[in-house]
Design a protein around this motif. Structure first.
Motif, short mmCIF file in Angstrom:
data_model
loop_
_atom_site.label_atom_id
_atom_site.label_comp_id
_atom_site.label_asym_id
_atom_site.label_seq_id
_atom_site.Cartn_x
_atom_site.Cartn_y
_atom_site.Cartn_z
N LYS A 251 0.86 -1.23 0.12
CA LYS A 251 0.13 -0.09 -0.03
C LYS A 251 0.84 1.12 -0.16
O LYS A 251 1.70 1.62 0.76
CB LYS A 251 -0.78 0.06 1.22
CG LYS A 251 -2.07 -1.15 1.26
CD LYS A 251 -3.21 -0.40 0.23
CE LYS A 251 -4.37 -1.37 0.37
NZ LYS A 251 -5.43 -1.05 -0.39
N TYR A 252 0.29 2.25 -0.71
CA TYR A 252 1.19 3.45 -0.93
C TYR A 252 0.90 4.34 0.29
O TYR A 252 -0.70 4.67 0.36
CB TYR A 252 1.22 4.12 -2.50
CG TYR A 252 1.71 5.42 -2.15
CD1 TYR A 252 3.35 5.59 -2.54
CD2 TYR A 252 1.19 6.69 -2.17
CE1 TYR A 252 3.65 6.94 -2.62
CE2 TYR A 252 1.64 7.99 -2.25
CZ TYR A 252 2.94 7.99 -2.58
OH TYR A 252 3.62 9.37 -2.30
N THR A 253 1.62 4.91 0.94
CA THR A 253 1.39 5.82 1.90
C THR A 253 1.29 7.31 1.49
O THR A 253 2.56 7.74 1.11
CB THR A 253 2.11 5.60 3.36
OG1 THR A 253 2.14 4.14 3.77
CG2 THR A 253 1.87 6.60 4.37
N PRO A 254 0.48 8.09 1.88
CA PRO A 254 0.60 9.41 1.03
C PRO A 254 1.95 10.15 1.81
O PRO A 254 1.91 9.98 3.17
CB PRO A 254 -0.88 10.32 1.60
CG PRO A 254 -1.60 9.24 1.85
CD PRO A 254 -1.01 7.88 2.10
N GLY A 255 2.75 10.82 1.11
CA GLY A 255 3.95 11.47 1.24
C GLY A 255 4.90 10.54 1.13
O GLY A 255 6.23 10.98 1.39
N GLU A 256 4.79 9.41 0.86
CA GLU A 256 5.80 8.54 0.88
C GLU A 256 7.03 8.85 -0.17
O GLU A 256 8.35 8.61 0.19
CB GLU A 256 5.50 7.04 0.64
CG GLU A 256 6.48 5.83 0.41
CD GLU A 256 6.06 4.51 0.07
OE1 GLU A 256 6.49 3.97 -0.99
OE2 GLU A 256 4.94 4.35 0.22
N ALA A 257 6.53 9.03 -1.41
CA ALA A 257 7.57 9.51 -2.39
C ALA A 257 8.17 10.90 -1.86
O ALA A 257 9.52 10.74 -2.24
CB ALA A 257 6.70 9.73 -3.76
N GLU A 258 7.63 11.68 -1.47
CA GLU A 258 8.18 13.05 -1.04
C GLU A 258 9.26 12.54 0.17
O GLU A 258 10.44 13.35 -0.09
CB GLU A 258 7.34 14.11 -0.35
CG GLU A 258 6.30 14.37 -1.40
CD GLU A 258 5.18 13.43 -1.96
OE1 GLU A 258 4.86 13.88 -3.22
OE2 GLU A 258 4.91 12.61 -1.24
N THR A 259 9.07 11.74 1.05
CA THR A 259 10.04 11.51 2.02
C THR A 259 11.44 10.83 1.48
O THR A 259 12.46 10.94 1.76
CB THR A 259 9.37 10.41 2.97
OG1 THR A 259 8.13 11.28 3.70
CG2 THR A 259 10.42 10.12 4.12
N VAL A 260 11.01 9.97 0.47
CA VAL A 260 12.27 9.15 -0.15
C VAL A 260 12.81 10.29 -0.97
O VAL A 260 14.24 10.60 -1.07
CB VAL A 260 11.72 8.13 -1.23
CG1 VAL A 260 12.88 7.35 -2.05
CG2 VAL A 260 10.97 7.23 -0.40
N MET A 261 12.17 11.21 -1.64
CA MET A 261 12.86 12.25 -2.53
C MET A 261 13.83 13.14 -1.55
O MET A 261 14.91 13.65 -1.95
CB MET A 261 11.95 13.25 -3.33
CG MET A 261 11.32 12.35 -4.56
SD MET A 261 12.63 12.23 -5.95
CE MET A 261 13.15 13.80 -6.16
N ALA A 262 13.57 13.52 -0.43
CA ALA A 262 14.09 14.50 0.39
C ALA A 262 15.34 13.61 0.77
O ALA A 262 16.54 14.58 1.19
CB ALA A 262 13.22 14.70 1.58
N LYS A 263 15.53 12.57 0.74
CA LYS A 263 16.91 11.79 1.19
C LYS A 263 18.14 12.16 0.12
O LYS A 263 19.19 12.10 0.55
CB LYS A 263 16.59 10.23 1.25
CG LYS A 263 15.66 9.89 2.43
CD LYS A 263 15.16 8.31 2.09
CE LYS A 263 16.41 7.28 1.95
NZ LYS A 263 15.86 5.86 1.78
N PHE A 264 17.71 12.24 -1.18
CA PHE A 264 18.47 12.81 -2.18
C PHE A 264 18.91 14.29 -2.10
O PHE A 264 19.60 14.70 -2.97
CB PHE A 264 17.93 12.22 -3.50
CG PHE A 264 17.44 10.74 -3.22
CD1 PHE A 264 18.33 9.75 -2.80
CD2 PHE A 264 16.30 10.56 -4.23
CE1 PHE A 264 17.74 8.32 -2.71
CE2 PHE A 264 15.78 9.21 -3.92
CZ PHE A 264 16.46 8.28 -3.32
N ASN A 265 18.71 15.01 -1.18
CA ASN A 265 18.95 16.51 -1.02
C ASN A 265 20.55 16.57 -1.18
O ASN A 265 21.18 15.88 -0.46
CB ASN A 265 18.46 17.09 0.16
CG ASN A 265 18.69 18.61 0.11
OD1 ASN A 265 19.62 19.07 0.04
ND2 ASN A 265 17.54 19.32 -0.01
#
Length: 896
Positions: A472-486
């Motif tokens: 199940k996809y959790t809302p905000g999941e993709a944003e959390t992963v992207m922030a790791k690549f800052n």
């Protein structure tokens, strides 16, 4: 030429009232009962009493600069009529330290061909543009006494990069007392508030004079959203959460079997701001998930400057004087761009063993085939090019710090040899540093790896694993992963110069029309250069930056010898001859002559002309920039011609791997310049100058486009396109090269009219530049194209001013004109109208030695000339036009 002339009246009144003294030409006759002072004029090393030379020089005094209302040197110089096509200003978002730079671009020939001097000697070169330009933001206004503009080439006098002309800033050296000035500037609309304070102090005795000043300047940022014409930026297909375009990794056996798929939208709101989860995202007219980047970005960066200046002159004895100057400036700049678009060749959503279940779910939902067999039964993956913006990582904030230290010391004097000679020796040390930090970038390689592993669920899908487990996809999941690549990008550059010079001048002999002087000079200049970027930027792995070259341990030593003389042929006819030899440690020798003639049929009429050769050595990044990779689009001209069918797929534009960088085999640019004109005193109170110039440059340094590389290959020129054994394109080599020619010519017109009346004094002035030609030939096989009048290259620029002075009051009005422009591309015409702005200032000299000045810049609140279809966002040419709008200012000056 001007006995009791307009200049004397203008300067006297300007000093008394602080009014616009005009852009003027200088006098050439001195009353018999006055002491003759010999001075050096920009463009010549010979000291003389006659200030008009064979080269056109515009002199702008401090009172004129103050009455213009411009708060900085760079703001004032940007409005010069000879700054033909505008120039780079400290704009937000530029990388490699460039966001803090302001340059001047005489004749539209590029800032790298305009030389900036301080008291006749070079100022520092900024590393931000490869060590080829000089940053006007490091010159404090408090130190400026006047500005002299040499409007023709001067390589024979000053050396490299004076092809287009010279800006010579003359500093205060003989000042007694003190001066404190504060200024507040407030635009009518929000953004770009300005505050400044400067102090100048001077003291002297019989032997020593000391002048010192300090200056602080602060300007707030101007955001795109603070102006209605730039508040919405929609010219992008990159958004968040973005979307993708399916494309085949291989070519199917039947090209018609798989028609192109529609754009894949990923959870994008319908209108801007509809979704609290994805603010500023929306579905655009192109049907794709777009992003209003203008809601976050800044047009002009915030800036603070702090500068100090001290000048010490000391008389050692009757024959020897000591002179010195120290100038230290530090500039802090903060800019902002919206979150970074992640551009090709990353990211690609493709099927891997690790993400196969997620990929197949996306393929089914969005209607594209994940895999399809070709005619041989091999499975072809259908990749999805993702168009995403790194919104979860935040806006790209840049912080740039400039530091420049310029130290000068020397001796000058006279000696009783050769009938009496003047001599001077000097040494100079300049260190210029730029440090830039770009925050909130994103690592494209890490993003690609996360897509391949399935860690980044970009489309926000629920899916089933092969073992039957539901994810199940959790809302905000993709944003959390992207922030790791800052990630952050860091740039650091430095130029450092040590220079020494010596000169000797004397009269060689007498002719019936006067003495024949000779000025001899020797110069040595050693400049080192370095720049480095963080490893990820250098490898082009960061989204939101174009990367940058690392250059270490490069230096250039220059030894120069020069000679100059003036031969008075007959009374009123002088011939000026100069010659300069330069030896460059990294590319060879060059010798450049210059010949000038002045003729005065009458005291009130001057005819003059000059011809000279020039050169410009390649900049450090032109020579030593390391290789960087990009993927420009172009048509393979040779392959298309071999196909014989324009409908063949090989005749379509495609992306090709290309390598850019420096080229140590570059030659210097060669130039010739020609000027002639006249200066007439119609009356003692009215001067008129009319002049013609022509500048031709060969072997211009630059890079060619990918398309041009293919076209040149088809025409028989090798070394640009490299192919595999099967004839397919392997890569393009688009390094710096000596290209073609660049020619420009035009007319300068100046007039200055000063009238004294019982009701007050009036000073009217015009400074106008009309360009006849600005033509470029990019290589030997190309046709010459004249670009004058096209977008970004106005045919005319002009300034008009009027000052009224009475008692302790003065009123100054200045108007600035930029001509209309028009370009036609593929049958579509783009144009902008002529642009006129007006500035006005009221000043009062108080009896307690104070002065109050209030003014309005851009009185009619004129917007920049807009054409969003041509310029995209923000819709105008930032080099030519200011986005600030109407702005009010208050300045108070206290003298003691």
């Amino acid at each position: 030429m001007h006995s009791n002339s307009i200049l004397a009246k203008s300067v006297r009144t300007a000093l008394a009232f602080g009014a616009v003294a005009s852009v003027f030409t200088v006098p050439t006759a001195i009353a018999a009962d006055e002491e003759v002072e010999r001075i050096e004029v920009t463009g010549s090393r010979i000291q003389r009493a006659d200030l008009e030379t064979s080269s056109p020089v515009t002199v702008i005094d401090r009172a004129t600069i103050e009455a213009s209302g411009m708060p900085t040197v760079s703001d004032f110089v940007r409005n010069l009529a000879q700054n033909s096509f505008g120039s780079f200003r400290d704009a937000s978002g530029f990388g490699s330290g460039q966001a803090s730079q302001s340059t001047v671009d005489l004749r539209g020939l590029g800032p790298q061909r305009t030389l900036v001097l301080i008291d006749g000697r070079r100022t520092g070169y900024s590393a931000a543009f490869g060590g080829s330009t000089q940053n006007l933001n490091t010159i404090p206004m408090a130190a400026v006494k006047r500005v002299e503009i040499l409007r023709d080439g001067a390589s024979a006098v000053y050396g490299s990069d004076a092809i287009a002309g010279v800006i010579n800033v003359i500093t205060e050296k003989d000042y007694n007392g003190g001066n404190i000035e504060v200024e507040f500037g407030r635009p009518q609309e929000e953004g770009a508030d300005e505050n400044s304070a400067r102090m100048t102090f001077g003291a002297s005795n019989d032997k020593t004079n000391v002048v010192a000043s300090m200056e602080y300047y602060k300007r707030e940022a101007l955001y795109d959203a603070q102006r209605p014409y730039s508040a919405v930026g929609t010219g992008t297909s990159f958004g968040w959460p973005g979307g993708g375009i399916p494309s085949w990794a291989g070519k199917p056996a039947d090209p018609d079997a798989k028609p192109g798929s529609e754009f894949i939208d990923a959870r994008c709101p319908t209108n801007i701001g509809d979704s609290a989860d994805f603010p500023n995202s929306y579905i655009g007219a192109n049907g794709r998930c777009n992003y209003n980047y203008a809601a976050d970005s800044a047009t002009m960066a915030a800036q603070q400057r702090f500068s100090t200046y001290i000048n010490v002159n000391h008389t050692i004895n009757d024959d020897v004087d000591f002179f010195s100057r120290a100038m230290v400036s530090r500039v802090w700049t903060e800019g902002r761009f919206a979150a970074a678009p992640v551009t090709q060749p990353y990211p690609i959503f493709t099927r891997t063993d690790a993400n196969a279940d997620l990929y197949d779910t996306a393929a089914k939902k969005y209607g594209f085939d994940g895999q399809t067999p070709d005619a041989d039964g091999n499975m072809l993956n259908q990749n999805v090019l993702l168009l995403m913006r790194t919104v979860p990582n935040g806006n790209r904030d840049s912080e740039v710090e400039d530091f420049e230290m310029n130290l000068l010391a020397g001796l000058r004097g006279s000696v009783d040899i050769l009938g009496g000679s003047n001599w001077e020796v000097g040494t100079q040390f300049i260190r210029s540093e730029v440090t830039g930090i770009n925050k909130n970038l994103a690592n494209k390689v890490a993003i690609q790896n996360a897509l391949d592993s399935g860690e980044l669920n970009f489309f926000g899908l629920d899916y089933m694993r092969a073992d039957g487990t539901e994810v199940k996809y959790t809302p905000g999941e993709a944003e959390t992963v992207m922030a790791k690549f800052n990630d952050w990008g860091v740039y650091r550059g430095r130029t450092q110069t040590f220079a020494a010079d010596a000169s000797l001048s004397f009269d060689m002999f007498e002719l019936p029309a006067g003495a024949v002087p000779l000025a001899l000079g020797l110069e040595y200049n050693s400049t080192s250069f370095m720049q480095e970027n963080d490893p990820n930027s250098n490898r082009l792995e960061l989204a939101g930056t174009s990367g940058g070259d690392n250059i270490y341990g490069k230096s250039r030593d220059i030894f120069s010898a020069s000679a100059e003389t003036i031969v008075p042929v007959i009374d009123g006819l002088d011939v000026n001859l100069s010659l300069r030899y330069d030896n460059y440690s990294d590319f060879g020798n060059t010798t450049n002559p210059k010949v000038g003639v002045t003729y005065r049929p009458f005291d009130s009429w001057l005819l003059r002309g000059s011809w000279g050769k020039g050169f410009r050595a390649p900049a450090f990044d032109d020579l030593y920039g390391n290789q960087s990779e990009s993927f420009p689009s172009a048509i393979d001209t040779t392959a298309c011609a071999n196909a014989g069918d324009p409908s063949d797929p090989v005749c379509s534009s495609a992306q090709y791997r290309a390598f850019y960088g420096g080229n140590e085999a570059l030659d210097a640019e060669q130039s010739e310049s020609l000027t002639f004109g006249t200066v007439v005193n119609i009356t003692d109170s009215w001067d008129v100058e009319l002049g013609y110039y022509k500048i031709e440059i060969e072997d211009t340094i630059g890079t060619i486009s990918a398309q041009k590389a293919f076209d040149l290959e088809a025409a028989g020129q090798g070394g640009l396109v490299f192919r595999t054994n099967t004839g397919e394109v392997d890569y393009l080599k688009l390094t710096s090269q000596n290209l073609g020619t660049l020619n420009t010519s035009g007319i300068d017109f100046n007039t200055n009219y000063f009238v004294e009346t019982g009701a007050g004094d009036f000073n009217f002035k015009i400074d106008w530049n009309y360009i006849l030609e600005w033509a470029e030939k990019v290589d030997a096989t190309a046709d010459e194209i004249d670009y004058i009048g096209e977008m970004g290259q106005p045919k005319m620029r002009g300034n008009v001013g009027l000052t009224y002075m009475v008692s302790d009051f003065s009123v100054a009005w200045n108007s600035y004109y930029i001509d209309k422009q028009e370009s036609e591309i593929s049958g579509t015409v783009y144009n902008v109208d002529a642009h006129i702005t007006h500035d006005i200032q009221f000043a009062y000299n108080a009896p307690w030695d104070g002065k109050v000045s209030v003014g309005v810049r851009n009185l009619t609140d004129k917007d920049p000339e807009l054409n969003h279809d041509y310029y995209g966002h923000p819709g105008y040419d930032l080099y030519l036009y200011s986005p600030v709008g109407r702005a009010y200012y208050l300045r108070y000056t206290q003298t003691f």
